[in-house]
Write an enzyme that holds these catalytic residues in place. Sequence first.
Site, PDB file in Angstrom:
ATOM      1  N   GLN A 173       0.849  -1.200   0.000  1.00  0.00           N
ATOM      2  CA  GLN A 173       0.000   0.000   0.000  1.00  0.00           C
ATOM      3  C   GLN A 173       0.883   1.248   0.000  1.00  0.00           C
ATOM      4  O   GLN A 173       1.777   1.383   0.842  1.00  0.00           O
ATOM      5  CB  GLN A 173      -0.938   0.028   1.212  1.00  0.00           C
ATOM      6  CG  GLN A 173      -1.967   1.139   1.059  1.00  0.00           C
ATOM      7  CD  GLN A 173      -2.929   1.272   2.222  1.00  0.00           C
ATOM      8  OE1 GLN A 173      -2.506   1.432   3.360  1.00  0.00           O
ATOM      9  NE2 GLN A 173      -4.219   1.248   1.952  1.00  0.00           N
ATOM     10  N   ARG A 222      -7.759   2.426  -3.131  1.00  0.00           N
ATOM     11  CA  ARG A 222      -8.627   2.414  -1.944  1.00  0.00           C
ATOM     12  C   ARG A 222      -9.218   3.805  -1.707  1.00  0.00           C
ATOM     13  O   ARG A 222      -8.511   4.818  -1.812  1.00  0.00           O
ATOM     14  CB  ARG A 222      -7.807   1.983  -0.714  1.00  0.00           C
ATOM     15  CG  ARG A 222      -8.679   1.694   0.488  1.00  0.00           C
ATOM     16  CD  ARG A 222      -7.940   0.984   1.612  1.00  0.00           C
ATOM     17  NE  ARG A 222      -8.839   0.041   2.242  1.00  0.00           N
ATOM     18  CZ  ARG A 222      -8.913  -0.171   3.553  1.00  0.00           C
ATOM     19  NH1 ARG A 222      -8.105   0.466   4.386  1.00  0.00           N
ATOM     20  NH2 ARG A 222      -9.773  -1.035   4.049  1.00  0.00           N
ATOM     21  N   TYR A 235      -5.985  10.735   4.193  1.00  0.00           N
ATOM     22  CA  TYR A 235      -4.597  11.093   3.885  1.00  0.00           C
ATOM     23  C   TYR A 235      -4.512  11.924   2.597  1.00  0.00           C
ATOM     24  O   TYR A 235      -5.535  12.280   2.017  1.00  0.00           O
ATOM     25  CB  TYR A 235      -3.732   9.824   3.866  1.00  0.00           C
ATOM     26  CG  TYR A 235      -3.737   9.162   5.224  1.00  0.00           C
ATOM     27  CD1 TYR A 235      -3.216   9.831   6.336  1.00  0.00           C
ATOM     28  CD2 TYR A 235      -4.331   7.925   5.431  1.00  0.00           C
ATOM     29  CE1 TYR A 235      -3.270   9.270   7.606  1.00  0.00           C
ATOM     30  CE2 TYR A 235      -4.378   7.352   6.700  1.00  0.00           C
ATOM     31  CZ  TYR A 235      -3.852   8.028   7.781  1.00  0.00           C
ATOM     32  OH  TYR A 235      -3.908   7.482   9.041  1.00  0.00           O
ATOM     33  N   GLY A 277      -9.636  -7.074   8.519  1.00  0.00           N
ATOM     34  CA  GLY A 277      -8.552  -6.506   9.304  1.00  0.00           C
ATOM     35  C   GLY A 277      -8.481  -7.073  10.705  1.00  0.00           C
ATOM     36  O   GLY A 277      -7.794  -8.067  10.972  1.00  0.00           O
ATOM     37  N   ARG A 278      -9.255  -6.457  11.614  1.00  0.00           N
ATOM     38  CA  ARG A 278      -9.102  -6.773  13.039  1.00  0.00           C
ATOM     39  C   ARG A 278      -9.317  -8.245  13.364  1.00  0.00           C
ATOM     40  O   ARG A 278      -8.615  -8.799  14.221  1.00  0.00           O
ATOM     41  CB  ARG A 278     -10.046  -5.886  13.865  1.00  0.00           C
ATOM     42  CG  ARG A 278      -9.563  -4.440  13.939  1.00  0.00           C
ATOM     43  CD  ARG A 278     -10.631  -3.512  14.422  1.00  0.00           C
ATOM     44  NE  ARG A 278     -11.754  -3.458  13.490  1.00  0.00           N
ATOM     45  CZ  ARG A 278     -12.890  -2.826  13.731  1.00  0.00           C
ATOM     46  NH1 ARG A 278     -13.059  -2.211  14.872  1.00  0.00           N
ATOM     47  NH2 ARG A 278     -13.854  -2.806  12.825  1.00  0.00           N
TER      48      ARG A 278
HETATM   49  C1  LIG Z   1      -4.397  -1.375  13.649  1.00  0.00           C
HETATM   50  C2  LIG Z   1      -4.990  -0.880  12.362  1.00  0.00           C
HETATM   51  C3  LIG Z   1      -4.179  -0.276  11.404  1.00  0.00           C
HETATM   52  C4  LIG Z   1      -4.712   0.158  10.184  1.00  0.00           C
HETATM   53  N1  LIG Z   1      -3.874   0.688   9.233  1.00  0.00           N
HETATM   54  C5  LIG Z   1      -4.349   0.958   7.987  1.00  0.00           C
HETATM   55  C6  LIG Z   1      -3.466   1.314   6.920  1.00  0.00           C
HETATM   56  O1  LIG Z   1      -2.228   1.378   7.070  1.00  0.00           O
HETATM   57  N2  LIG Z   1      -4.025   1.582   5.711  1.00  0.00           N
HETATM   58  C7  LIG Z   1      -5.373   1.517   5.485  1.00  0.00           C
HETATM   59  O2  LIG Z   1      -5.828   1.752   4.369  1.00  0.00           O
HETATM   60  N3  LIG Z   1      -6.229   1.149   6.482  1.00  0.00           N
HETATM   61  C8  LIG Z   1      -5.749   0.848   7.704  1.00  0.00           C
HETATM   62  N4  LIG Z   1      -6.609   0.397   8.681  1.00  0.00           N
HETATM   63  C9  LIG Z   1      -8.043   0.188   8.361  1.00  0.00           C
HETATM   64  C10 LIG Z   1      -8.290  -1.273   7.936  1.00  0.00           C
HETATM   65  O3  LIG Z   1      -7.699  -1.550   6.682  1.00  0.00           O
HETATM   66  C11 LIG Z   1      -9.786  -1.615   7.840  1.00  0.00           C
HETATM   67  O4  LIG Z   1     -10.372  -0.807   6.844  1.00  0.00           O
HETATM   68  C12 LIG Z   1     -10.535  -1.409   9.143  1.00  0.00           C
HETATM   69  O5  LIG Z   1      -9.810  -1.970  10.236  1.00  0.00           O
HETATM   70  C13 LIG Z   1     -11.932  -2.044   9.087  1.00  0.00           C
HETATM   71  O6  LIG Z   1     -11.861  -3.416   8.816  1.00  0.00           O
HETATM   72  P1  LIG Z   1     -12.029  -4.512  10.030  1.00  0.00           P
HETATM   73  O7  LIG Z   1     -13.338  -4.218  10.670  1.00  0.00           O
HETATM   74  O8  LIG Z   1     -11.991  -5.843   9.320  1.00  0.00           O
HETATM   75  O9  LIG Z   1     -10.885  -4.310  10.958  1.00  0.00           O
HETATM   76  C14 LIG Z   1      -6.094  -0.006   9.919  1.00  0.00           C
HETATM   77  C15 LIG Z   1      -6.911  -0.596  10.901  1.00  0.00           C
HETATM   78  C16 LIG Z   1      -6.372  -1.045  12.095  1.00  0.00           C
HETATM   79  C17 LIG Z   1      -7.270  -1.715  13.103  1.00  0.00           C
END
Ligand SMILES: Cc1cc2nc3c(=O)[nH]c(=O)nc-3n(C[C@H](O)[C@H](O)[C@H](O)COP(=O)(O)O)c2cc1C
Length: 367
Positions: free
Chosen positions: A100, A224, A172, A315-316
């Site tokens: 990314q 994205r 961003y 993600g989480r």
């Molecule tokens: C710890 C953490 C770090 C994240 N870092 C990024 C990132 O570097 N780039 C990005 O586009 N989204 C980032 N996100 C957002 C996730 O890609 C995702 O959209 C968000 O967590 C929702 O998905 P989930 O409910 O499956 O966690 C981050 C989320 C978390 C929890």
Amino acid sequence: MNHLDEKLTFKRGLTLKNRIVIAPMTTKMSFFDGVVTNDEIDYYALRSGEAGAFITAAANVHEGGKGWDGELGVYDDRFIPGLSKLAAAIKKNGTKAILQIFHGGRMTDSKVLQGVQPVAPSAIPAERPNAETPRALEEAEIYDILEGFKKATERAIKAGFDGVEIHGANTYLIQQFFSPHSNRRTDDWGGSLEKRFKFINELVDGVTSVVDRSGVKDFIVGYRFSPEEYEEPGIRLSDTLYLVDRLADKPLDYLHMSSNDYKKVSVSEEFKEKTILTYIKERVGDRVPLIVAGDIRTRKDVETVLETTDLVAVGRAILIDPHWTQKILDDKESLIRTELFHYDREELRISNGVWGFLQMMMPERLK
Ligand SMILES: Cc1cc2nc3c(=O)[nH]c(=O)nc-3n(C[C@H](O)[C@H](O)[C@H](O)COP(=O)(O)O)c2cc1C
């Protein structure tokens, strides 16, 4: 409807073995200068091998675009050796590695930038506590950043990644150019919707032409985006429908909607009948594959989302259970760990910074 264990082949030839993608998540584990650490490689290796693709944490394409400490860098050739190890660790067992690429714009501060004032389309601070007022970019600097994205793409190819994801989401710099809140420019880069799209237009054309001219095989480019902002003025769903319409006609391999809940309904009165995701899908049609992230936790969630999209990003759930994907694929959902206290932080290879962030975001799942 798409099936979670079905392969998917993108326009540029890359094939994913299933429909689950690990969402980009910052690890806060890189060295102070953005070089990949061994701990970070362990973090990725622990979670890789099951999903179709793994999108890395955001990597900054320009020194002035660093958003936080512990962030990956891709703004210089010296990052290539570390990034090569990272790509190789992800690619074990057929998971594809997507880097990314991003620039933080005004969403950083002069502490992270070691005394340098953040830059943005206009000198307007973000609406968050203690936000610094950024410096408006000169036109030559805008071109320099666009060049940074192209160079970062060349480095991703050299490091052995299978693709790049342009991070146009989560407030961003790229989103800042599209937003009427952060972009108040009166030159060619701001004003009308069309002009606010100029940076994205040039960026996507630049990155895709680098890939297509390089002759690399099966290397993809995704984009994205975040569908809405809450600021006044801010990006509304109607703006985003214009954005995805323009992007769907570009030589991109996928569009990726960033959200914290795939079921979310718009804040705009005129788009209350369906979920945001449904409106986006209707506008994009079958021109380009669509991914969504946002609280996907169960097999039922995956199946529901795949009725609309081609891929799901998780993600989480995968932070908490590194083998979530295989348990979903094997239909062994009862084995999924949903609470972080089943593990200790080191076993999960999660950094202190991210652990604290998780405690803030989801305290009910932590002990
Ligand atoms: C710890 C953490 C770090 C994240 N870092 C990024 C990132 O570097 N780039 C990005 O586009 N989204 C980032 N996100 C957002 C996730 O890609 C995702 O959209 C968000 O967590 C929702 O998905 P989930 O409910 O499956 O966690 C981050 C989320 C978390 C929890």
